[in-house]
Design a protein around this motif. Structure first.
Motif, PDB file in Angstrom:
ATOM      1  N   GLU A 187      -5.967  12.717   1.196  1.00 62.19           N
ATOM      2  CA  GLU A 187      -4.732  12.100   0.698  1.00 62.19           C
ATOM      3  C   GLU A 187      -5.102  10.989  -0.278  1.00 62.19           C
ATOM      4  N   GLY A 188      -4.218  10.712  -1.228  1.00 60.89           N
ATOM      5  CA  GLY A 188      -4.512   9.716  -2.249  1.00 60.89           C
ATOM      6  C   GLY A 188      -5.447  10.285  -3.304  1.00 60.89           C
ATOM      7  N   GLY A 189      -5.648   9.504  -4.353  1.00 60.08           N
ATOM      8  CA  GLY A 189      -6.565   9.910  -5.409  1.00 60.08           C
ATOM      9  C   GLY A 189      -6.087  11.155  -6.134  1.00 60.08           C
ATOM     10  N   ALA A 190      -6.960  11.674  -6.999  1.00 58.60           N
ATOM     11  CA  ALA A 190      -6.620  12.880  -7.747  1.00 58.60           C
ATOM     12  C   ALA A 190      -6.485  14.070  -6.798  1.00 58.60           C
ATOM     13  N   GLU A 191      -7.249  14.042  -5.677  1.00 58.15           N
ATOM     14  CA  GLU A 191      -7.175  15.134  -4.711  1.00 58.15           C
ATOM     15  C   GLU A 191      -5.807  15.210  -4.044  1.00 58.15           C
ATOM     16  N   ASN A 231     -13.363  -2.381   3.620  1.00 56.99           N
ATOM     17  CA  ASN A 231     -12.060  -1.874   3.190  1.00 56.99           C
ATOM     18  C   ASN A 231     -12.197  -0.795   2.112  1.00 56.99           C
ATOM     19  N   PRO A 232     -12.839   0.326   2.470  1.00 57.22           N
ATOM     20  CA  PRO A 232     -13.093   1.344   1.445  1.00 57.22           C
ATOM     21  C   PRO A 232     -11.892   2.277   1.245  1.00 57.22           C
ATOM     22  N   THR A 233     -10.695   1.703   1.153  1.00 60.48           N
ATOM     23  CA  THR A 233      -9.505   2.533   0.952  1.00 60.48           C
ATOM     24  C   THR A 233      -8.650   1.946  -0.162  1.00 60.48           C
ATOM     25  N   ALA A 234      -8.035   2.822  -0.932  1.00 63.82           N
ATOM     26  CA  ALA A 234      -7.090   2.421  -1.967  1.00 63.82           C
ATOM     27  C   ALA A 234      -6.363   3.682  -2.396  1.00 63.82           C
ATOM     28  N   VAL A 235      -5.213   3.500  -3.014  1.00 64.26           N
ATOM     29  CA  VAL A 235      -4.395   4.648  -3.383  1.00 64.26           C
ATOM     30  C   VAL A 235      -5.134   5.610  -4.302  1.00 64.26           C
ATOM     31  N   TYR A 245       0.850  -1.205   0.000  1.00 65.85           N
ATOM     32  CA  TYR A 245       0.000   0.000   0.000  1.00 65.85           C
ATOM     33  C   TYR A 245       0.885   1.254   0.000  1.00 65.85           C
ATOM     34  N   GLY A 246       1.923   1.251   0.817  1.00 62.48           N
ATOM     35  CA  GLY A 246       2.853   2.385   0.860  1.00 62.48           C
ATOM     36  C   GLY A 246       3.525   2.594  -0.483  1.00 62.48           C
TER      37      GLY A 246
END
Ligand code: NAP
Ligand code: MG
Length: 474
Positions: A454-458, A435-439, A97-98
């Protein structure tokens, strides 16, 4: 410490410990405000050239860092398990993930676009540029000691910012390992800088007071985040804040309690409950409580605690004895006010676990709003179950918190799911999903859980300023 492309010592050092057995893992430099000042100066000196470099160069370096981190997956995971305590499998997941942030933002670096905007006058043109904010100071926590660093560093570097980072006192060796990756990837001197410290205050104060720093990005508790944001306001520095949470986990009247309990154990057990998105209040329609509590308790009681290096272990230690005390205080408070202990409720000391900070995974039923655990973030393996009678109570109960990071909803009905998705004041909502998280997805909180994403286009926007150019053609 890593300053201006070199590994440097401080006058003092401090130890990093294994929370599973108290052993000393190593010693690291104990930096102070002078070291922070040097690191900030190095970042400021490197800033113009880095900001002017091509997106392709920055992208290639981040891509190289991603490759190196993946090559070191196993050694980084072992180090993380030893220093932070989570089971090896979870450490491996975190390294990936990192590393994902390095790869994702190596791609996003090339997609920082401005705009041509229709102007009100025929002889006028409007154009926007998006430029790096400048020197970034980052402060990170111990619970995700690798991914919380790359989630900040990768977008900052992709945007063209240079960075000074202070990791948590409990996990400096993981931070050093991350910086070795950046060093070996070939980032120019001064672009990334690391200051380790046992006392965060002098370094933090230098970061907020030094006018060369233009942005502070912080992940940690709401208490400390508020102080840092307040100090940063004196110079109107940009801030991103990823703070605490108090997630509701909601079983709607039509939820399957056995299926929900399965998800509940997995997400509650994540990092031994030491996650900002950890569910802290299980809100269950009263008729479902017996089936839910029975399944939750059966699964929770089976979890094996121990050193994360033992592959059969799924519950690691808490980070230190203060964390143990806090968790136990919440359990005692709930029991004294009428909650029922379904399992756990004590420190684990047998089979050598007394050398570490282990707490038995715990289920409490009959939890009510007058208990500490209703309002206070737990950060430990305690699942408090609260019964509600009427569907109309769900939103007022779930939203009864100053936090607003994650929330979970179990229902097979689309309309119910949509109403709750829209009505919950939380930044991340899992609908039948733990698990609603991803890069690629924006991560962040509302209310006192933070500012920014943090993450995503934002994620990269947090490190960019929008500049408008108005051109008159006459
Ligand atoms: P913390 O006590 O706020 O510490 C976080 C970082 O801030 C550490 O590096 C710490 O250094 C530093 N720090 C502490 N006091 C400071 C001060 N006065 N000035 C400058 N820096 C200071 O939080 P924690 O206990 O490590 O982490 C747990 C918290 O983080 C929880 O509330 C959790 O929910 C939150 N968290 C949020 C997210 C998210 O994305 N929203 C992710 C992970 C964790 P020391 O280590 O030396 O104390
Ligand atoms: Mg400290």
């Amino acid at each position: 410490m890593y300053i201006n492309g070199a590994w440097v010592d401080a006058r003092k050092s401090f130890a990093s410990h294994n929370p599973a057995n108290g052993e000393v893992l190593g010693h690291v430099p104990d930096g102070n405000e002078i070291d922070a000042r040097l690191a900030i100066a190095a970042a400021a000196k490197a800033s113009p050239e880095w900001a002017a470099s091509t997106a392709y160069l920055r992208s290639n370096l981040l891509h190289r860092a991603w490759q190196i981190m993946m090559e070191r997956k196993e050694e980084l995971a072992r180090l993380m398990t030893e220093e932070q305590g989570k089971p090896l499998k979870a450490s491996r997941n975190e390294v990936v993930y990192g590393a994902d942030f390095l790869q994702w933002f190596s791609e996003e670096a090339k997609r920082v676009y401005g705009a041509v905007i229709p102007a009100p006058r025929a002889e006028q043109r409007f154009i926007t540029l998006r430029q790096p904010v400048g020197v970034v100071a980052a402060i990170t926590p111990w619970n995700y000691p690798i991914s919380m660093l790359t989630r900040k560093m990768a977008p900052a570097l992709a945007a063209g910012c240079t960075i000074v980072l202070k990791p948590a006192e409990a996990t400096p060796l993981c931070a050093m390992a991350v910086f070795k990756v950046f060093h070996d990837a070939g980032f120019p001197p001064g672009v990334v800088n690391l200051v380790t410290a046992s006392d965060p205050v002098p370094v933090g104060q230098e970061m907020t007071a030094n006018p060369l720093v233009r942005k502070i990005t912080f992940t940690g508790s709401t208490r400390v985040g508020k102080m840092i944001a307040a100090s940063a306001a004196a110079q109107v520095k940009r801030v991103s804040m990823e703070l605490g949470g108090h997630a509701p986990f909601i079983l709607c009247p039509d939820a399957d309690p056995v299926h929900a309990a399965k998800g509940a154990v997995l997400i509650k057990g994540l990092n031994t409950g030491q996650a900002c998105i950890s569910p802290n209040r299980f809100l269950v329609h009263r008729p479902l409580v017996p089936a839910f509590v029975t399944e939750l308790t059966a699964r929770t009681a089976k979890l094996k605690a121990g050193s994360g290096l033992d592959e059969s272990v799924s519950v690691g230690p808490l980070i230190n004895s203060m964390a143990l005390d806090k968790v136990h205080r919440q359990v005692e408070d709930a029991l004294s006010k009428g909650a029922k202990l379904e399992c756990g409720g004590h420190r684990l000391t047998e089979h050598g676990l007394d050398k570490g900070c282990f707490y038995a995974p715990t289920v409490l039923s009959g939890v009510t709003r007058d208990m500490l655990i209703w309002h206070e973030e737990t950060f430990g393996p305690i699942a408090p179950v609260i019964a509600y009678d009427d569907e109309a109570e769900i939103l007022p109960l779930a939203n009864d918190t100053a936090y607003g990071l994650a929330a979970y909803v179990y229902t097979p009905t689309l309309a119910r799911a949509m109403r709750l998705f829209e009505g919950l004041h939380f930044g991340i909502i899992g609908i039948n999903d733990i698990n609603p998280t991803a890069v690629a997805a924006p991560f962040g909180g509302m209310q006192e859980s933070g500012l920014g994403r943090e993450g995503g286009a934002e994620g990269i926007s947090e490190y960019l300023e929008t500049k408008l150019g108005g051109f008159s053609l006459v």
